[in-house]
Structures are given as structure tokens and as C-alpha cells.
Design a protein around this motif. Structure first.
Motif, short mmCIF file in Angstrom:
data_model
loop_
_atom_site.label_atom_id
_atom_site.label_comp_id
_atom_site.label_asym_id
_atom_site.label_seq_id
_atom_site.Cartn_x
_atom_site.Cartn_y
_atom_site.Cartn_z
N ALA A 56 0.83 -1.21 0.00
CA ALA A 56 0.00 0.00 0.00
C ALA A 56 0.86 1.26 0.00
CB ALA A 56 -0.93 -0.01 1.21
N THR A 57 1.91 1.28 0.82
CA THR A 57 2.78 2.46 0.83
C THR A 57 3.50 2.61 -0.50
OG1 THR A 57 4.57 1.17 1.87
CG2 THR A 57 3.14 2.45 3.32
N GLN A 58 3.89 1.50 -1.10
CA GLN A 58 4.58 1.57 -2.39
C GLN A 58 3.67 2.13 -3.47
OE1 GLN A 58 7.94 0.90 -2.88
NE2 GLN A 58 7.46 1.96 -4.81
N SER A 59 2.38 1.80 -3.41
CA SER A 59 1.45 2.31 -4.41
C SER A 59 1.35 3.84 -4.34
CB SER A 59 0.06 1.69 -4.21
OG SER A 59 -0.59 2.17 -3.04
N VAL A 60 1.45 4.39 -3.12
CA VAL A 60 1.41 5.84 -2.97
C VAL A 60 2.72 6.46 -3.44
CG1 VAL A 60 1.18 7.74 -1.31
CG2 VAL A 60 -0.23 5.68 -1.07
N LYS A 61 3.82 5.83 -3.10
CA LYS A 61 5.12 6.32 -3.58
C LYS A 61 5.19 6.31 -5.10
CE LYS A 61 7.53 4.55 0.50
NZ LYS A 61 8.53 3.56 0.98
N ASP A 62 4.59 5.30 -5.71
CA ASP A 62 4.58 5.22 -7.18
C ASP A 62 3.83 6.41 -7.79
OD1 ASP A 62 6.03 2.88 -7.10
OD2 ASP A 62 4.29 1.57 -7.40
N LEU A 63 2.75 6.85 -7.11
CA LEU A 63 2.04 8.04 -7.60
C LEU A 63 2.96 9.25 -7.60
CD1 LEU A 63 -1.43 7.86 -5.76
CD2 LEU A 63 -0.89 7.10 -8.08
N LEU A 64 3.70 9.43 -6.51
CA LEU A 64 4.61 10.57 -6.40
C LEU A 64 5.73 10.46 -7.42
CD1 LEU A 64 4.80 10.71 -2.51
CD2 LEU A 64 3.60 12.32 -3.98
N SER A 65 6.23 9.25 -7.63
CA SER A 65 7.33 9.06 -8.58
C SER A 65 6.90 9.24 -10.02
CB SER A 65 7.95 7.66 -8.40
OG SER A 65 8.49 7.51 -7.10
N SER A 66 5.60 9.09 -10.27
CA SER A 66 5.10 9.23 -11.65
C SER A 66 5.00 10.68 -12.10
CB SER A 66 3.72 8.58 -11.77
OG SER A 66 2.72 9.35 -11.09
N LEU A 67 5.11 11.61 -11.16
CA LEU A 67 4.97 13.03 -11.47
C LEU A 67 6.30 13.64 -11.90
CD1 LEU A 67 2.79 14.05 -8.40
CD2 LEU A 67 2.00 13.73 -10.75
N SER A 145 -9.61 -0.69 4.67
CA SER A 145 -10.62 0.36 4.75
C SER A 145 -10.03 1.69 4.31
CB SER A 145 -11.16 0.48 6.18
OG SER A 145 -10.16 1.00 7.05
N LEU A 146 -10.89 2.58 3.83
CA LEU A 146 -10.43 3.91 3.46
C LEU A 146 -9.84 4.62 4.66
CD1 LEU A 146 -10.15 6.16 1.36
CD2 LEU A 146 -12.49 6.88 1.95
N ALA A 147 -10.45 4.42 5.83
CA ALA A 147 -9.94 5.05 7.06
C ALA A 147 -8.49 4.65 7.32
CB ALA A 147 -10.82 4.67 8.24
N ASP A 148 -8.18 3.37 7.16
CA ASP A 148 -6.81 2.90 7.32
C ASP A 148 -5.92 3.40 6.19
OD1 ASP A 148 -6.66 1.51 9.73
OD2 ASP A 148 -7.34 -0.37 8.86
N PHE A 149 -6.46 3.39 4.96
CA PHE A 149 -5.62 3.73 3.81
C PHE A 149 -5.16 5.18 3.84
CE2 PHE A 149 -4.40 4.65 -0.53
CZ PHE A 149 -3.68 3.52 -0.87
N LEU A 150 -6.01 6.07 4.31
CA LEU A 150 -5.61 7.48 4.38
C LEU A 150 -4.44 7.67 5.35
CD1 LEU A 150 -9.08 9.28 4.35
CD2 LEU A 150 -7.42 9.11 2.47
N VAL A 151 -4.43 6.92 6.44
CA VAL A 151 -3.31 6.98 7.38
C VAL A 151 -2.05 6.43 6.71
CG1 VAL A 151 -2.42 6.15 9.59
CG2 VAL A 151 -4.82 6.80 9.38
N ILE A 152 -2.19 5.29 6.04
CA ILE A 152 -1.05 4.68 5.34
C ILE A 152 -0.50 5.63 4.29
CG2 ILE A 152 -0.38 2.81 3.77
CD1 ILE A 152 -2.49 1.06 5.21
N ALA A 153 -1.39 6.26 3.53
CA ALA A 153 -0.96 7.17 2.47
C ALA A 153 -0.14 8.33 3.03
CB ALA A 153 -2.17 7.69 1.70
N ALA A 154 -0.60 8.90 4.15
CA ALA A 154 0.13 10.01 4.77
C ALA A 154 1.49 9.55 5.27
CB ALA A 154 -0.69 10.60 5.91
N GLU A 155 1.55 8.36 5.85
CA GLU A 155 2.84 7.84 6.31
C GLU A 155 3.78 7.61 5.14
OE1 GLU A 155 1.43 5.63 10.45
OE2 GLU A 155 1.96 4.40 8.71
N ALA A 156 3.25 7.10 4.04
CA ALA A 156 4.07 6.86 2.85
C ALA A 156 4.65 8.17 2.32
CB ALA A 156 3.24 6.18 1.77
#
Length: 243
Positions: A56-67, A145-156
């Protein structure tokens, strides 16, 4: 494979429940209603491993790396998306009060304080069809859950944009301390009193961070440091410029 224990609440230690009246009809747009999931999304994460967290954290990092990685006085795409992601997570938990609210994936997307969040959450941070948090969430919405994912995304985000010396240690710290099990509140969720008003300065910091959330003044100052990520835009907050 490591499986973590679930959190006991969305933010605070356990305590006696607080009775609050629930509205008969939701009066605002919850993020969960706007997110696209190819299957039925889970409201509560039932089980999660270190591999799930890492993916999950890698998926968020990939978004940032794609920019585009350019960053100057005119544009800085990574900072724009990173700032929006941590802002979304922050606005989610800042409605905590009396044991309710907190990191539950629920905030009023029509509230003026949340202007600009729909773009990075599900509409497109840089215009229709561009990168969104939903791009990453959709890969995990059947088990996280979205609730968990938003926390994970911020940590990533925080680990990804840290200095190279700190990246690995921050990733390890976030991963080891993460607890899954937050329930996404898509209906009848609590959104009380609003976010801190910048025009009210320290008085509203006290009201929201110290009184409602139970933070110390030092912790409140650290939390406000998130504003060093990204920038302010006139159309979102009435303010303009990089922090």
C-alpha cells in the motif's frame, strides 16, 4: 509474515462511549461515497500483514514518482500531491472530540475548509484524469478500509519526501507502529465544530489540538509542521504561496 493487532479506536485510547444524536440523513458528502472501488469496499480492515502495508505504501510512492520531479517557484507537482495527501489525512482526524470522530475516513467534502481535497482524492490533482489517491486505494479497497488507507498514504508521503538519511528509519518506524482496524464512517459520522480557523491563531489551536484531541502544545506545533509540505492556494484557503 507479520500480522498486527487491531487498533482499539480511530485515534484515542479506549474510554467510556459518549452518546450523541445521529442525524436521520447524512448532510454532507463523505469521501467513501466518492471513491471508486472495482469490488465492494470493506468498511473495516479485518486482517493486515507487513506485506499488505508495504504494498500500500509503495502504491502511494509510485504516484509521487510518476509526477515530474521539477520544483521551482512556479510549480512543484510532487509537493502539491504530497501536501494534499497529508492534508486529507489531517482533516480526517482533526474532528476528534470526546471519543468520537478521528481517523474514520469521514470529513465533509463540501465544507469550505476542505476545498482542494476532492481533486487529489478522486477528481484529479492536476485536472480530470490525472493522478488521485483513488488510483492507489482502488488496488486495496477490497481488504483495507479507506480510514486505514488514508493513514497509510500520509505515512508513505512523509517517509518518501524525507531526506535520504531519514527515509529508511521513518519507513521502519511507521510500519512497526501502524495498527489496522479503523472503520470507515460513511453514514452518520461525526463532524463537529470544524477545523482550526487560522485567523483565530493560538485560541483555535488550543480548542482543536489541545482541548479536543488531547495533544500537548509541543505536539500541536509538530502537527502544524505539516504545512511545510506543499503550498497555499487562493481558491482553496484564501491564502497564497509556498510555505
Amino acid at each position: 509474515t507479520t500480522t498486527w493487532e487491531k487498533v482499539s479506536s480511530n485515534l484515542a485510547p479506549e474510554g467510556p462511549p459518549v452518546d450523541r444524536p445521529e442525524a436521520d440523513e447524512p448532510s454532507f458528502n463523505s469521501p467513501q461515497w466518492m471513491m471508486r472501488c472495482p469490488t465492494e469496499p470493506v468498511m473495516t480492515t479485518a486482517c493486515m500483514t507487513t506485506q499488505d502495508y508495504n504494498a500500500a505504501t509503495q502504491s502511494v510512492k509510485d504516484l509521487l514518482s510518476s509526477l515530474p520531479q521539477t520544483c521551482d517557484t512556479e510549480e512543484c507537482p510532487v509537493a502539491d500531491l504530497a501536501g494534499c495527501i497529508v492534508r486529507m489525512a489531517g482533516h480526517d482526524f482533526m474532528d476528534f472530540r470526546d471519543g468520537q470522530g478521528g481517523s474514520d475516513g469521514c470529513t465533509d467534502m463540501d465544507d469550505a475548509d476542505n476545498a482542494g481535497l476532492p481533486e487529489c482524492l478522486y477528481e484529479g490533482e492536476f485536472g480530470p484524469g490525472t493522478v488521485t489517491i483513488n488510483d492507489a486505494y482502488a488496488r486495496f479497497c477490497d481488504r483495507i478500509s479507506l480510514a486505514d488507507f488514508l493513514v497509510i498514504a500520509a505515512e508513505a508521503v512523509m517517509a518518501h519526501i524525507a531526506t535520504p538519511r531519514l527515509q529508511q528509519s521513518w519507513e521502519r518506524l511507521f510500519r512497526n507502529r501502524f495498527r489496522y482496524g479503523r472503520t470507515t464512517a460513511s453514514e452518520g459520522c461525526v463532524f463537529s465544530e470544524g477545523l482550526p480557523n487560522p485567523e483565530e491563531s493560538c485560541d483555535d489551536v488550543r480548542r482543536v489540538f489541545v482541548n479536543n484531541m488531547g495533544l500537548s502544545w509541543g505536539e500541536a506545533a509538530a502537527l502544524m509542521g505539516v504545512h511545510s509540505i506543499g503550498r497555499a492556494k487562493i481558491e482553496n484557503s484564501g491564502y497564497d504561496g509556498w510555505w
